[in-house]
Design an enzyme around this catalytic site. Structure first.
Site, PDB file in Angstrom:
ATOM      1  CB  SER A 149      -4.588  -1.438  -1.334  1.00 26.34           C
ATOM      2  OG  SER A 149      -3.967  -2.238  -0.378  1.00 26.34           O
ATOM      3  NE  ARG A 165       6.556  -7.161  -7.461  1.00 24.83           N
ATOM      4  CZ  ARG A 165       6.216  -8.233  -6.902  1.00 24.83           C
ATOM      5  NH1 ARG A 165       7.224  -9.087  -6.308  1.00 24.83           N
ATOM      6  NH2 ARG A 165       4.992  -8.466  -6.563  1.00 24.83           N
ATOM      7  N   GLY A 188      -1.640   6.050  10.664  1.00 23.83           N
ATOM      8  CA  GLY A 188      -2.909   6.529  11.342  1.00 23.83           C
ATOM      9  C   GLY A 188      -4.028   5.533  10.927  1.00 23.83           C
ATOM     10  CE  LYS A 198      -2.635  -0.904  11.984  1.00 21.77           C
ATOM     11  NZ  LYS A 198      -3.372  -1.457  10.895  1.00 21.77           N
ATOM     12  CD  GLU A 220       3.641  -5.621   6.357  1.00 18.77           C
ATOM     13  OE1 GLU A 220       4.101  -6.488   6.808  1.00 18.77           O
ATOM     14  OE2 GLU A 220       3.926  -4.797   5.358  1.00 18.77           O
TER      15      GLU A 220
HETATM   16  N1  LIG Z   1      -3.812  -1.122   2.642  1.00 17.47           N
HETATM   17  C1  LIG Z   1      -3.835  -0.401   3.655  1.00 17.47           C
HETATM   18  O1  LIG Z   1      -5.134   0.049   3.979  1.00 17.47           O
HETATM   19  C2  LIG Z   1      -2.757   0.138   4.269  1.00 17.47           C
HETATM   20  C3  LIG Z   1      -1.387  -0.391   4.042  1.00 17.47           C
HETATM   21  N2  LIG Z   1      -0.470   0.234   5.085  1.00 17.47           N
HETATM   22  C4  LIG Z   1       0.817  -0.513   4.607  1.00 17.47           C
HETATM   23  O2  LIG Z   1       1.525  -0.293   3.553  1.00 17.47           O
HETATM   24  C5  LIG Z   1       2.386  -1.558   3.162  1.00 17.47           C
HETATM   25  C6  LIG Z   1       1.873  -2.010   1.767  1.00 17.47           C
HETATM   26  O3  LIG Z   1       0.547  -2.390   1.779  1.00 17.47           O
HETATM   27  P1  LIG Z   1      -0.351  -2.452   0.779  1.00 17.47           P
HETATM   28  O4  LIG Z   1      -0.062  -1.616  -0.320  1.00 17.47           O
HETATM   29  O5  LIG Z   1      -1.805  -2.258   1.382  1.00 17.47           O
HETATM   30  O6  LIG Z   1      -0.102  -3.898   0.377  1.00 17.47           O
HETATM   31  P2  LIG Z   1      -0.641  -4.730  -1.028  1.00 17.47           P
HETATM   32  O7  LIG Z   1      -0.666  -6.066  -0.774  1.00 17.47           O
HETATM   33  O8  LIG Z   1      -1.921  -4.413  -1.421  1.00 17.47           O
HETATM   34  O9  LIG Z   1       0.414  -4.512  -2.102  1.00 17.47           O
HETATM   35  C7  LIG Z   1       1.561  -4.607  -2.110  1.00 17.47           C
HETATM   36  C8  LIG Z   1       2.411  -4.157  -3.344  1.00 17.47           C
HETATM   37  O10 LIG Z   1       3.742  -4.575  -3.040  1.00 17.47           O
HETATM   38  C9  LIG Z   1       4.179  -5.234  -4.287  1.00 17.47           C
HETATM   39  N3  LIG Z   1       5.436  -6.126  -3.960  1.00 17.47           N
HETATM   40  C10 LIG Z   1       5.439  -7.262  -3.277  1.00 17.47           C
HETATM   41  N4  LIG Z   1       6.445  -7.804  -3.458  1.00 17.47           N
HETATM   42  C11 LIG Z   1       7.370  -6.730  -3.907  1.00 17.47           C
HETATM   43  C12 LIG Z   1       8.682  -6.783  -3.943  1.00 17.47           C
HETATM   44  N5  LIG Z   1       9.619  -7.577  -3.886  1.00 17.47           N
HETATM   45  N6  LIG Z   1       9.078  -5.542  -4.759  1.00 17.47           N
HETATM   46  C13 LIG Z   1       8.310  -4.604  -5.065  1.00 17.47           C
HETATM   47  N7  LIG Z   1       6.958  -4.588  -5.094  1.00 17.47           N
HETATM   48  C14 LIG Z   1       6.657  -5.792  -4.310  1.00 17.47           C
HETATM   49  C15 LIG Z   1       2.957  -5.980  -4.920  1.00 17.47           C
HETATM   50  O11 LIG Z   1       2.966  -6.162  -6.302  1.00 17.47           O
HETATM   51  C16 LIG Z   1       1.759  -4.752  -4.470  1.00 17.47           C
HETATM   52  O12 LIG Z   1       1.925  -3.790  -5.383  1.00 17.47           O
HETATM   53  C17 LIG Z   1       2.180  -2.388   4.401  1.00 17.47           C
HETATM   54  O13 LIG Z   1       2.969  -2.280   5.222  1.00 17.47           O
HETATM   55  C18 LIG Z   1       0.751  -2.324   5.165  1.00 17.47           C
HETATM   56  O14 LIG Z   1       0.746  -2.414   6.391  1.00 17.47           O
HETATM   57  C19 LIG Z   1      -0.433   1.349   5.518  1.00 17.47           C
HETATM   58  C20 LIG Z   1      -1.751   1.595   5.735  1.00 17.47           C
HETATM   59  C21 LIG Z   1      -2.970   1.483   5.077  1.00 17.47           C
HETATM   60  O1  LIG Z   2      -3.061   0.008   8.596  1.00 12.02           O
HETATM   61  C1  LIG Z   2      -4.111  -0.052   8.025  1.00 12.02           C
HETATM   62  C2  LIG Z   2      -5.247   0.722   8.362  1.00 12.02           C
HETATM   63  O2  LIG Z   2      -4.741   1.978   9.304  1.00 12.02           O
HETATM   64  C3  LIG Z   2      -4.622  -1.258   7.132  1.00 12.02           C
HETATM   65  O3  LIG Z   2      -4.856  -2.346   7.967  1.00 12.02           O
HETATM   66  P1  LIG Z   2      -4.839  -3.794   7.376  1.00 12.02           P
HETATM   67  O4  LIG Z   2      -3.297  -3.752   6.740  1.00 12.02           O
HETATM   68  O5  LIG Z   2      -5.177  -4.705   8.308  1.00 12.02           O
HETATM   69  O6  LIG Z   2      -5.622  -3.717   6.127  1.00 12.02           O
END
Ligand SMILES: NC(=O)C1=CN([C@@H]2O[C@H](COP(=O)(O)OP(=O)(O)OC[C@H]3O[C@@H](n4cnc5c(N)ncnc54)[C@H](O)[C@@H]3O)[C@@H](O)[C@H]2O)C=CC1
Ligand SMILES: O=C(CO)COP(=O)(O)O
Length: 336
Positions: free
Chosen positions: A11, A32, A136, A191, A281
């Site tokens: 996402s 992936r 942020g 947070k 996370e």
């Molecule tokens: N979703 C949000 O609103 C926000 C997320 N983040 C941070 O971004 C990071 C990623 O989060 P999201 O994209 O939200 O997670 P997610 O769960 O939506 O997606 C994770 C992605 O990583 C892939 N993945 C999982 N294991 C993998 C591997 N071994 N090799 C390659 N790809 C792999 C998954 O297939 C998926 O596409 C986290 O650290 C999160 O805290 C930061 C700000 C906002």
């Molecule tokens: O980092 C985020 C908002 O800034 C996303 O929060 P969550 O990983 O709890 O969805």
């Protein structure tokens, strides 16, 4: 036109790809799963993570990492924090030699207790001056829907932070800069833990006084922790600290809040993990953050009570870290 790569098509990776493309960059995502890459490239959609969102025409995707990073002037990383090291190891042969590597992640590596920028520098063998982080109040779906939002880009080399911030901005997303990487990263990590606590409170049915008390003490707790590790106090009052704390603790879009809410409703950790189809996370940061805090003797009542609830050693209804004090006499309200 700047060419950039985004590695990880969940996402946040996909949303950030849209932010970059809407800011004028030519974006190639690495997914992936080939079917995810195909959906993005051919239908301009990522329905699993961003339902209802049409991606820009200047964003494409591939499951071939070498193809994704070929010619990239900046490389953004958005995989779950515990998968980062292994992901980088597999990508190492194809990473461009000079491009800044930009972490979009909010976690601490279990075992090593390293922040994501530290894992990147170590695993990719690059100096800290080539690693930037973005943090942020950035709930992905709101940004994909183009709600106006701000973030911070941080790098020990402020010129690198500025170069990234120039690309990571558009009509609805503004990137500020700083050089406090420690504070910017720890704000995003801590947070999440407070958001799990607020989710628990919400699941139990407690109201706004309890939540506001824990959020306020949460800011003090995360500030004390980050400053003890070298962060600047002001950073914790900014977008990467207070800003992200407010967003994540207030929104059902937050996976950490949602995971906490399920715990508050009585689900076990295993049930919660099984029910989440995106990464929360906070759950994997608890142990390494607790170890870091213990090593420096920093009290972390919110983190400790979340841990007790997860370990089923505390009834969620008993969570009240703001009531924790060993003092017989009233004490001054310490803000960090
Ligand atoms: N979703 C949000 O609103 C926000 C997320 N983040 C941070 O971004 C990071 C990623 O989060 P999201 O994209 O939200 O997670 P997610 O769960 O939506 O997606 C994770 C992605 O990583 C892939 N993945 C999982 N294991 C993998 C591997 N071994 N090799 C390659 N790809 C792999 C998954 O297939 C998926 O596409 C986290 O650290 C999160 O805290 C930061 C700000 C906002
Ligand atoms: O980092 C985020 C908002 O800034 C996303 O929060 P969550 O990983 O709890 O969805």
């Amino acid at each position: 036109m700047v060419d950039v790569a985004v590695l990880g098509a969940g996402s946040w990776g996909t949303t950030f790809g849209k932010v970059l493309a809407d800011g004028g960059a030519r974006v190639t995502m690495w997914a992936r799963r080939p079917e995810a890459a195909r959906e993005i490239a051919e239908s301009r959609r990522n329905t699993r993570y961003l339902p209802g969102i049409t991606l820009p025409a200047t964003l494409t995707a591939t499951a071939d990492a070498a193809e994704a990073v070929a010619g990239a002037e900046q490389v953004y990383l958005a995989v779950p924090s515990q998968q980062l090291r292994a992901t980088l190891a597999s990508l190492l042969p194809v990473l461009p030699p000079d491009a800044p590597l930009v972490s979009l992640m909010k976690g601490v590596e279990a075992g090593t207790r390293l922040r994501m920028s530290e894992v990147i520098a170590e695993a990719a063998g690059v100096p800290a001056s080539r690693v930037a982080v973005v943090s942020g109040p950035n709930l992905a779906l709101e940004i994909a829907q183009e709600h106006p939002t701000a973030a911070v880009v941080s790098c020990v080399d402020i010129e690198v932070a500025k170069a990234v911030a120039r690309v990571a901005r558009n009509d609805y997303f503004h990137s500020f800069v700083n050089d406090d990487v420690i504070g910017t990263e720890f704000g995003g990590v801590l947070k999440n833990l407070v958001a799990v606590a607020i989710g628990i409170v919400d699941g139990v049915g407690y109201g706004e006084n309890t939540k506001a008390s824990i959020i306020t003490r949460g800011l003090a707790e995360l500030t004390a922790f980050a400053v003890a590790h070298g962060a600047q106090r002001e950073t914790m009052q900014g977008l990467a600290g207070l800003g992200d704390l407010i967003a994540t603790c207030s929104s059902p879009l937050s996976r950490n809040f949602t995971a906490g809410r399920l715990l508050g409703l009585g689900y076990s950790r295993q049930d919660v993990v099984a029910r989440m189809n995106q990464v929360a996370e906070g759950l994997s940061s608890i142990a390494p953050v607790a170890e870091l805090a213990a090593a420096r003797g920093i009290p972390m009542p919110i983190l400790e009570q979340v841990r007790l609830v997860i370990d089923e050693a505390m009834d969620p209804r008993d969570i009240a870290p703001h009531l924790t004090t060993d003092d017989a006499e009233p004490t001054l309200e310490m803000l960090s």
